[in-house]
Design a protein around this motif. Structure first.
Motif, PDB file in Angstrom:
ATOM      1  N   UNK A 147      -2.599  -1.525  11.097  1.00 51.47           N
ATOM      2  CA  UNK A 147      -2.043  -2.272   9.972  1.00 51.47           C
ATOM      3  C   UNK A 147      -1.543  -3.643  10.407  1.00 51.47           C
ATOM      4  N   UNK A 148      -1.597  -4.559   9.467  1.00 51.35           N
ATOM      5  CA  UNK A 148      -1.023  -5.888   9.645  1.00 51.35           C
ATOM      6  C   UNK A 148      -0.061  -6.087   8.489  1.00 51.35           C
ATOM      7  N   UNK A 165      -6.479  -4.905   2.306  1.00 56.44           N
ATOM      8  CA  UNK A 165      -6.754  -5.375   3.660  1.00 56.44           C
ATOM      9  C   UNK A 165      -6.109  -6.730   3.903  1.00 56.44           C
ATOM     10  N   UNK A 166      -5.902  -7.023   5.176  1.00 53.39           N
ATOM     11  CA  UNK A 166      -5.385  -8.323   5.593  1.00 53.39           C
ATOM     12  C   UNK A 166      -6.490  -9.042   6.364  1.00 53.39           C
ATOM     13  N   UNK A 218       1.808  -4.769   5.680  1.00 56.73           N
ATOM     14  CA  UNK A 218       1.631  -3.527   4.936  1.00 56.73           C
ATOM     15  C   UNK A 218       0.198  -3.359   4.449  1.00 56.73           C
ATOM     16  N   UNK A 219      -0.752  -3.975   5.174  1.00 60.52           N
ATOM     17  CA  UNK A 219      -2.167  -3.870   4.797  1.00 60.52           C
ATOM     18  C   UNK A 219      -2.993  -3.371   5.973  1.00 60.52           C
ATOM     19  N   UNK A 220      -4.208  -2.923   5.672  1.00 58.01           N
ATOM     20  CA  UNK A 220      -5.102  -2.401   6.706  1.00 58.01           C
ATOM     21  C   UNK A 220      -5.774  -3.565   7.424  1.00 58.01           C
ATOM     22  N   UNK A 221      -5.781  -3.515   8.743  1.00 50.58           N
ATOM     23  CA  UNK A 221      -6.452  -4.556   9.518  1.00 50.58           C
ATOM     24  C   UNK A 221      -7.948  -4.240   9.626  1.00 50.58           C
ATOM     25  N   UNK A 222      -8.770  -5.238   9.343  1.00 49.64           N
ATOM     26  CA  UNK A 222     -10.221  -5.094   9.457  1.00 49.64           C
ATOM     27  C   UNK A 222     -10.776  -6.270  10.259  1.00 49.64           C
ATOM     28  N   UNK A 223     -12.008  -6.111  10.745  1.00 53.62           N
ATOM     29  CA  UNK A 223     -12.656  -7.225  11.446  1.00 53.62           C
ATOM     30  C   UNK A 223     -13.447  -8.060  10.438  1.00 53.62           C
ATOM     31  N   UNK A 226       0.829  -1.183   0.000  1.00 50.60           N
ATOM     32  CA  UNK A 226       0.000   0.000   0.000  1.00 50.60           C
ATOM     33  C   UNK A 226       0.872   1.244   0.000  1.00 50.60           C
ATOM     34  N   UNK A 227       0.513   2.215  -0.823  1.00 50.36           N
ATOM     35  CA  UNK A 227       1.234   3.482  -0.826  1.00 50.36           C
ATOM     36  C   UNK A 227       1.009   4.185   0.511  1.00 50.36           C
TER      37      UNK A 227
END
Length: 460
Positions: free
Chosen positions: A400-401, A425-426, A403-408, A383-384
């Motif tokens: 973040x997890x 996302x991760x 280099x990605x965004x952590x989501x539920x 991700x930039x």
């Protein structure tokens, strides 16, 4: 970015002749072929192909519709679950998903039902008088979607169906994301990607603003304040680096940048094409890059990977495509040094042979040199950067997890009212079909959360 290849000769031949090399990878089924193929389906109860589809398409049902000559009904069954059903029918790795799960997939049958081609047949031949889905009554809510790729647009479409207004913010000059800029031209030829987006937008209630990049001229804090919810479908725009001296030399570039230029080129004959090329990577993007170079006229293309064939993330089907195009695949070799000529341009690469020891990848000390006029890296993307960590801003509050965004499980980020999905996302598999599912499920979560808030605020 492609300017770094300016010294290379253009592709041989004319634009018209080269375009013939970028038609559909697999020809469509005729009506007769579709009828015969659909008759092979057993219409299984609790069909394993449906469970293998990331978007949950009712495969048996749409194939039965084809068999019953109800093409529009088949297409609606597909689009209900996957509004990008047309592109996914072309680019989805069906050989490891629905077709791999098909009960016909055994030695006695020879091959599974060709689900991908049947899905394409339904979408391509459906004749809708208008958009097949209607918008629900307006909720009066408006959601911001950042990114007009498969995840963002799938989210936008589902939100529009549910009665919300949607404003999409896209950094580039065209919508479509990966489908428009990142898929091999022979997989999504012509303007199919744009036609699919136009169809999606025809539901109404969705507007798109271009040239809007998050963290640049678009701020998450502003979106959070002005909209009822925000969905981030940012994709992965930053190519990973090799970490080698000479990585920025003319002749070395990211494969995705060349693929994007190729897909947007009005004259294929003007594209710079190396006579000898190296592609570093082991995924579908690496295969796409190597095959397209061969189709453009490169004499010698070598794909290099630091592990063995069994560890390649490209599917077996993709690897076979590379082999049929005479792409050389060199495994067990790690990049060591970029070799430059007297003018500072790429003339090849030096690799070190590798092997596994006790499950760990180790270098052996044996050196390999491969001559090349250009090197293309397809080693993954990240991700930039969205924000300056030293400056205040909501972007810094996203968890973040790697280099990605952590989501539920419902694609909510750590910021209330902000959701994310797709490649950014991760966890994620970087598949178009999975991005579509993320967008769809995130839209349902946004809708339910907004309604829950409205009910909680309603006086009793």
């Amino acid at each position: 970015m492609i300017e770094s290849l300016h010294y290379l000769p253009p592709a041989g031949g004319t634009h018209s002749a080269l375009s013939e090399r970028f038609t559909d990878l697999a020809p469509p089924l005729t009506a007769r072929q579709a009828a015969i193929e659909s008759a092979r389906c057993l219409y299984c109860y609790d069909a394993p192909c449906m469970r293998a589809c990331p978007t949950g398409i009712d495969v048996a049902s749409f194939i039965r519709n084809i068999h019953d000559h109800n093409i529009e009904g088949a297409a609606i069954k597909i689009l209900q679950q996957n509004i990008f059903g047309g592109s996914c029918a072309r680019v989805c790795p069906t050989e490891i998903l629905c077709e791999d799960a098909c009960v016909r997939n055994h030695d006695a049958e020879g091959q599974p039902v060709r689900i991908g081609l049947l899905q394409r047949h339904a979408i391509d031949n459906a004749e809708f008088k208008g958009h097949p889905f209607q918008r629900a009554p307006s909720t009066g809510k408006t959601i911001a979607v950042v990114g007009a790729g498969p995840a963002g647009l799938a989210c936008a479409h589902r939100l529009a169906m549910l009665g919300h207004g949607v404003v999409v913010f896209e950094a580039r000059e065209k919508p479509g994301g990966l489908n428009e800029y990142g898929i091999a031209k022979y997989k999504l030829p012509g303007d199919f990607a744009q036609q699919e987006v136009e169809f999606l937008l025809s539901i109404g209630g969705i507007e798109i603003h271009y040239g809007q990049a998050l963290g640049d001229n678009l701020q998450l804090a502003d979106l959070h304040a002005c909209f009822d919810a925000v969905f981030l479908g940012l994709g992965l725009a930053a190519s990973r680096r090799l970490g080698l001296t000479g990585e920025d030399a003319p002749g070395l570039m990211a494969a995705v940048d060349y693929i994007a230029t190729l897909r947007q080129a009005s004259d294929l004959a003007a594209l710079p094409v190396p006579r000898r090329a190296i592609v570093i990577g082991a995924g579908n993007t690496a295969i796409d890059m190597a095959v397209q170079l061969k189709r453009l006229g490169a004499d010698e293309v070598t794909l290099v990977y630091r592990r063995g064939f069994e560890a390649m993330s490209a599917t077996g089907h993709e690897i076979e495509i590379a082999k049929t195009h005479f792409v050389r695949i060199r495994t067990w070799a790690a990049p060591l040094e970029v070799l430059l000529d007297g003018d500072g341009r790429v003339r090849g690469m030096r690799f070190e042979e590798t092997r596994l020891e006790d499950g760990r990848l180790v270098n052996t000390g044996a050196i390999i040199e491969i001559a090349a006029d250009a090197v293309f890296k397809a080693i993954g993307q990240g991700m930039a950067a969205l924000a300056d960590p030293l400056a205040p801003g909501l972007e810094n509050e996203l968890e973040h997890e790697r280099d990605k965004i952590r989501v539920d499980a419902h694609f909510r980020t750590a910021l209330p009212g902000v959701y994310a999905g797709g490649d950014c996302v991760a966890p994620g598999q970087d598949l178009t079909v999975q991005a579509v599912q993320h967008g769809k499920l995130a839209a349902l979560a946004i809708h339910n959360d907004i309604l829950s808030k409205a009910e909680a605020a309603w006086p009793t």
